[in-house]
Write a protein that holds these residues in place. Structure first.
Motif, PDB file in Angstrom:
ATOM      1  N   GLU A 250       0.715  -1.202   0.038  1.00 45.47           N
ATOM      2  CA  GLU A 250      -0.058   0.114  -0.084  1.00 45.47           C
ATOM      3  C   GLU A 250       0.885   1.163   0.111  1.00 45.47           C
ATOM      4  N   THR A 251       0.859   2.128  -0.913  1.00 45.32           N
ATOM      5  CA  THR A 251       1.379   3.153  -1.055  1.00 45.32           C
ATOM      6  C   THR A 251       0.117   4.316  -1.990  1.00 45.32           C
ATOM      7  N   ASP A 252       1.115   5.716  -1.785  1.00 45.67           N
ATOM      8  CA  ASP A 252       0.094   6.399  -2.277  1.00 45.67           C
ATOM      9  C   ASP A 252      -0.081   6.496  -3.996  1.00 45.67           C
ATOM     10  N   ALA A 253       0.982   5.595  -4.435  1.00 44.62           N
ATOM     11  CA  ALA A 253       0.925   5.290  -5.914  1.00 44.62           C
ATOM     12  C   ALA A 253      -0.615   4.679  -6.277  1.00 44.62           C
ATOM     13  N   ILE A 254      -1.480   4.010  -5.495  1.00 47.11           N
ATOM     14  CA  ILE A 254      -2.632   3.512  -5.795  1.00 47.11           C
ATOM     15  C   ILE A 254      -3.386   4.484  -6.425  1.00 47.11           C
ATOM     16  N   LEU A 255      -3.136   5.723  -6.143  1.00 45.28           N
ATOM     17  CA  LEU A 255      -4.069   6.879  -6.521  1.00 45.28           C
ATOM     18  C   LEU A 255      -4.039   7.150  -8.173  1.00 45.28           C
ATOM     19  N   ILE A 256      -2.841   6.675  -8.771  1.00 44.12           N
ATOM     20  CA  ILE A 256      -2.746   6.973 -10.215  1.00 44.12           C
ATOM     21  C   ILE A 256      -3.787   6.187 -10.932  1.00 44.12           C
ATOM     22  N   PRO A 257      -3.723   4.605 -10.868  1.00 44.73           N
ATOM     23  CA  PRO A 257      -4.968   4.343 -11.494  1.00 44.73           C
ATOM     24  C   PRO A 257      -6.325   4.497 -10.882  1.00 44.73           C
ATOM     25  N   LYS A 258      -6.518   4.786  -9.887  1.00 45.33           N
ATOM     26  CA  LYS A 258      -7.554   4.975  -9.463  1.00 45.33           C
ATOM     27  C   LYS A 258      -8.254   6.519  -9.960  1.00 45.33           C
ATOM     28  N   LEU A 259      -7.294   7.475 -10.348  1.00 45.64           N
ATOM     29  CA  LEU A 259      -7.802   8.711 -10.941  1.00 45.64           C
ATOM     30  C   LEU A 259      -7.584   8.856 -12.281  1.00 45.64           C
ATOM     31  N   PHE A 260      -6.573   7.868 -12.893  1.00 47.84           N
ATOM     32  CA  PHE A 260      -6.583   8.106 -14.353  1.00 47.84           C
ATOM     33  C   PHE A 260      -7.213   7.003 -15.192  1.00 47.84           C
ATOM     34  N   TRP A 261      -7.469   5.820 -14.608  1.00 51.42           N
ATOM     35  CA  TRP A 261      -7.932   4.667 -15.692  1.00 51.42           C
ATOM     36  C   TRP A 261      -9.290   5.024 -16.173  1.00 51.42           C
ATOM     37  N   ARG A 262      -9.416   4.612 -17.359  1.00 52.72           N
ATOM     38  CA  ARG A 262     -10.643   4.783 -18.196  1.00 52.72           C
ATOM     39  C   ARG A 262     -10.976   3.461 -18.863  1.00 52.72           C
ATOM     40  N   ALA A 263     -12.206   3.190 -18.823  1.00 55.74           N
ATOM     41  CA  ALA A 263     -12.467   1.990 -19.747  1.00 55.74           C
ATOM     42  C   ALA A 263     -12.011   2.016 -21.257  1.00 55.74           C
ATOM     43  N   ASP A 264     -11.956   3.042 -21.547  1.00 60.96           N
ATOM     44  CA  ASP A 264     -11.649   3.291 -23.273  1.00 60.96           C
ATOM     45  C   ASP A 264     -10.145   3.355 -23.390  1.00 60.96           C
ATOM     46  N   MET A 265      -9.289   3.410 -22.460  1.00 60.85           N
ATOM     47  CA  MET A 265      -7.705   3.568 -22.848  1.00 60.85           C
ATOM     48  C   MET A 265      -7.192   2.258 -23.665  1.00 60.85           C
ATOM     49  N   ASN A 266      -6.348   2.872 -24.375  1.00 66.28           N
ATOM     50  CA  ASN A 266      -5.608   1.811 -25.350  1.00 66.28           C
ATOM     51  C   ASN A 266      -4.491   1.285 -24.599  1.00 66.28           C
ATOM     52  N   CYS A 267      -3.936   0.316 -25.345  1.00 62.29           N
ATOM     53  CA  CYS A 267      -2.963  -0.459 -24.783  1.00 62.29           C
ATOM     54  C   CYS A 267      -1.566   0.428 -24.103  1.00 62.29           C
ATOM     55  N   HIS A 268      -1.206   1.238 -25.070  1.00 63.06           N
ATOM     56  CA  HIS A 268      -0.152   2.112 -24.963  1.00 63.06           C
ATOM     57  C   HIS A 268      -0.568   2.939 -23.632  1.00 63.06           C
TER      58      HIS A 268
END
Length: 200
Positions: free
Chosen positions: A120-138
């Motif tokens: 558990e680190t604050d790095a968990i916030l990155i996917p929580k804040l920026f993940w979208r269902a329409d993101m491409n592989c890159h």
């Protein structure tokens, strides 16, 4: 990754020895991908899964039974440590998070969006804040690398040494790529710069 010793001589406190190594295994037939985190026996379970659990022709309940069988006989911890595994079944493009704690049977939960396992680190916030269902592989690779490298900044003794990424495409092809610590840091820095620029 880190390797945990069950006990130090004359002490009840666990000791951790960092070692470089992959946290993802792929079966020889490339039908099962298993990422692992947690205690040192998570690697053992992941290795057993990709060498003994063949998904083809299995119903979902039988697939879970096969994964559960892979945990049987694996040494339990004297400390409160959980093994966390992300298992991708390539034949039907499904994923499960599997958690085993001490001698308990593993628990399963489906994965249908982003997931974070391990320390558990604050790095968990990155996917929580920026993940979208329409993101491409890159975009997903960039998000994963930025998250891992942020965790490396927060816990340099436990995370680092580069990044391994495994992708499973809609065509069921499994791809692998590796990034050095230098390359991954540059990707993370570029991600941070874009986020800052979007806020200014």
């Amino acid at each position: 990754r880190t390797r945990g010793l069950r006990e130090m001589v004359g002490s009840r406190r666990p000791s951790y020895q960092p070692t470089l190594g992959t946290k993802i295994y792929i079966s020889d037939d490339r039908l099962t991908v298993c990422a692992f985190a947690g205690g040192p026996y998570s690697e053992t379970i992941a290795r057993r899964i990709v060498t003994t659990c063949a998904p083809l022709g299995l119903s979902e309940p039988n697939w879970k039974n096969a994964l559960e069988d892979a945990t049987k006989g694996v040494t339990e911890y004297s400390e409160q440590i959980a093994d966390e595994l992300l298992v991708i079944r390539v034949d039907n493009l499904s994923a499960l998070k599997m958690v085993r704690q001490q001698s308990d049977d593993p628990g399963f939960s489906p994965v249908d969006s982003h997931i974070y396992s391990g320390m558990e680190t604050d790095a968990i916030l990155i996917p929580k804040l920026f993940w979208r269902a329409d993101m491409n592989c890159h975009e997903l690779k960039t998000l994963a690398i930025a998250s891992i490298m942020q965790a490396s900044i927060e816990a340099p003794g436990l995370v680092g040494g580069g990044v391994n990424i495994v992708t499973v495409g809609s065509d069921r092809r499994v791809g692998e790529c590796q990034y050095s610590q230098f390359e991954a840091t540059a990707i993370r820095d570029g991600f941070v710069a874009k986020v800052r620029q979007s806020l200014s």
